[in-house]
Design an enzyme around this catalytic site. Structure first.
Site, PDB file in Angstrom:
ATOM      1  N   TYR A  14       0.804  -1.214   0.000  1.00  0.00           N
ATOM      2  CA  TYR A  14       0.000   0.000   0.000  1.00  0.00           C
ATOM      3  C   TYR A  14       0.842   1.272   0.000  1.00  0.00           C
ATOM      4  O   TYR A  14       0.299   2.368  -0.132  1.00  0.00           O
ATOM      5  CB  TYR A  14      -0.917   0.033   1.231  1.00  0.00           C
ATOM      6  CG  TYR A  14      -1.875  -1.121   1.299  1.00  0.00           C
ATOM      7  CD1 TYR A  14      -2.964  -1.198   0.449  1.00  0.00           C
ATOM      8  CD2 TYR A  14      -1.668  -2.155   2.210  1.00  0.00           C
ATOM      9  CE1 TYR A  14      -3.844  -2.272   0.509  1.00  0.00           C
ATOM     10  CE2 TYR A  14      -2.544  -3.229   2.274  1.00  0.00           C
ATOM     11  CZ  TYR A  14      -3.622  -3.281   1.416  1.00  0.00           C
ATOM     12  OH  TYR A  14      -4.487  -4.343   1.476  1.00  0.00           O
ATOM     13  N   HIS A  19      -4.171   6.358  -1.173  1.00  0.00           N
ATOM     14  CA  HIS A  19      -4.874   6.243   0.103  1.00  0.00           C
ATOM     15  C   HIS A  19      -3.919   6.511   1.275  1.00  0.00           C
ATOM     16  O   HIS A  19      -4.357   6.741   2.386  1.00  0.00           O
ATOM     17  CB  HIS A  19      -5.472   4.841   0.218  1.00  0.00           C
ATOM     18  CG  HIS A  19      -6.818   4.803   0.858  1.00  0.00           C
ATOM     19  ND1 HIS A  19      -7.775   5.793   0.711  1.00  0.00           N
ATOM     20  CD2 HIS A  19      -7.383   3.876   1.660  1.00  0.00           C
ATOM     21  CE1 HIS A  19      -8.857   5.469   1.385  1.00  0.00           C
ATOM     22  NE2 HIS A  19      -8.655   4.321   1.985  1.00  0.00           N
ATOM     23  N   TYR A  64      -5.539  -1.056   9.690  1.00  0.00           N
ATOM     24  CA  TYR A  64      -5.900  -0.634   8.340  1.00  0.00           C
ATOM     25  C   TYR A  64      -6.793   0.595   8.436  1.00  0.00           C
ATOM     26  O   TYR A  64      -7.335   0.926   9.492  1.00  0.00           O
ATOM     27  CB  TYR A  64      -6.567  -1.785   7.571  1.00  0.00           C
ATOM     28  CG  TYR A  64      -5.532  -2.792   7.155  1.00  0.00           C
ATOM     29  CD1 TYR A  64      -4.839  -2.641   5.958  1.00  0.00           C
ATOM     30  CD2 TYR A  64      -5.197  -3.853   7.985  1.00  0.00           C
ATOM     31  CE1 TYR A  64      -3.851  -3.544   5.588  1.00  0.00           C
ATOM     32  CE2 TYR A  64      -4.212  -4.759   7.623  1.00  0.00           C
ATOM     33  CZ  TYR A  64      -3.545  -4.598   6.431  1.00  0.00           C
ATOM     34  OH  TYR A  64      -2.561  -5.470   6.070  1.00  0.00           O
ATOM     35  N   ASN A  66      -9.764   1.441   7.742  1.00  0.00           N
ATOM     36  CA  ASN A  66     -11.111   1.343   8.306  1.00  0.00           C
ATOM     37  C   ASN A  66     -11.141   1.185   9.816  1.00  0.00           C
ATOM     38  O   ASN A  66     -12.202   1.292  10.426  1.00  0.00           O
ATOM     39  CB  ASN A  66     -11.864   0.174   7.666  1.00  0.00           C
ATOM     40  CG  ASN A  66     -12.061   0.374   6.181  1.00  0.00           C
ATOM     41  OD1 ASN A  66     -11.694   1.399   5.621  1.00  0.00           O
ATOM     42  ND2 ASN A  66     -12.644  -0.598   5.529  1.00  0.00           N
ATOM     43  N   ASP A  92      -6.359  11.290   2.938  1.00  0.00           N
ATOM     44  CA  ASP A  92      -6.496  11.484   1.493  1.00  0.00           C
ATOM     45  C   ASP A  92      -7.893  12.004   1.157  1.00  0.00           C
ATOM     46  O   ASP A  92      -8.842  11.796   1.906  1.00  0.00           O
ATOM     47  CB  ASP A  92      -6.241  10.165   0.752  1.00  0.00           C
ATOM     48  CG  ASP A  92      -7.313   9.131   1.033  1.00  0.00           C
ATOM     49  OD1 ASP A  92      -8.004   8.736   0.075  1.00  0.00           O
ATOM     50  OD2 ASP A  92      -7.466   8.718   2.191  1.00  0.00           O
ATOM     51  N   ASN A 113     -13.922   6.025   5.172  1.00  0.00           N
ATOM     52  CA  ASN A 113     -13.976   5.020   6.235  1.00  0.00           C
ATOM     53  C   ASN A 113     -12.966   5.267   7.355  1.00  0.00           C
ATOM     54  O   ASN A 113     -13.243   4.961   8.515  1.00  0.00           O
ATOM     55  CB  ASN A 113     -13.809   3.623   5.654  1.00  0.00           C
ATOM     56  CG  ASN A 113     -15.024   3.206   4.860  1.00  0.00           C
ATOM     57  OD1 ASN A 113     -16.133   3.644   5.140  1.00  0.00           O
ATOM     58  ND2 ASN A 113     -14.830   2.381   3.854  1.00  0.00           N
TER      59      ASN A 113
END
Length: 170
Positions: A14, A19, A64, A66, A92, A113
């Protein structure tokens, strides 16, 4: 003490995704302010330092996106911590032009989220947030858990740094 929380997703898969703009901004501010490298903390990578005589704790959640709110446990445990005045969330945002940021005093998660998780943890939407967007990971910016000051930052990061200072100036 002020807390700046950069949102993103952990892991090399990632690291270069947009993000992770919150992580990139956190890394750039840490490098610019000369804070020590991030270290392992409670559900976050953490570093601390002083800017203009004000103690600042920088966090990058290791949950993560969320579940980002879980990383605020150490902040919420401090009875003196007030998210309205002491917290800034870096995140972001796809609705603003690439390479820019927007600083807001309060608002809603707007479908994000990570911000929904922050709001659930705080039980409030009253906290400042800085939204930023990039087409891709800035090549000159650090993306790993440990950063150094050898990286260069674009002018927008200078504006962000100044905005952060104006946010926490009494």
């Amino acid at each position: 003490m002020r807390a700046v929380v950069g949102l993103g997703n952990p892991g090399p898969e990632y690291a270069a995704t947009r993000h992770n703009a919150g992580f990139w901004l956190a890394d750039a501010l840490v490098a610019r302010w000369g804070f020590p490298p991030f270290r392992r903390g409670e559900r976050a990578r953490v570093t601390e330092g002083e800017v203009d005589g004000i103690a600042v704790r920088m966090l990058k959640p290791t949950t993560y996106m969320n579940s980002s709110g879980a990383a605020l446990a150490s902040l919420r445990a401090d009875p003196a911590f007030n998210p309205v005045t002491d917290l800034l969330v870096l995140v972001d945002e796809f609705r603003i032009p690439a390479g820019t940021f927007r600083l807001r005093a309060e608002g809603s998660a707007g479908g994000h989220n990570g911000l929904k998780s922050i709001e659930a943890a705080l039980q409030s939407h009253l906290y400042p947030a800085c939204a930023s967007v990039w087409d891709r990971c800035p090549r000159a910016w650090p993306t790993g858990p440990n950063t150094s000051s050898r990286h260069s930052r674009p002018n927008s990061t200078t504006r962000l740094r100044r905005s952060c200072r104006s946010w926490w100036t009494p």
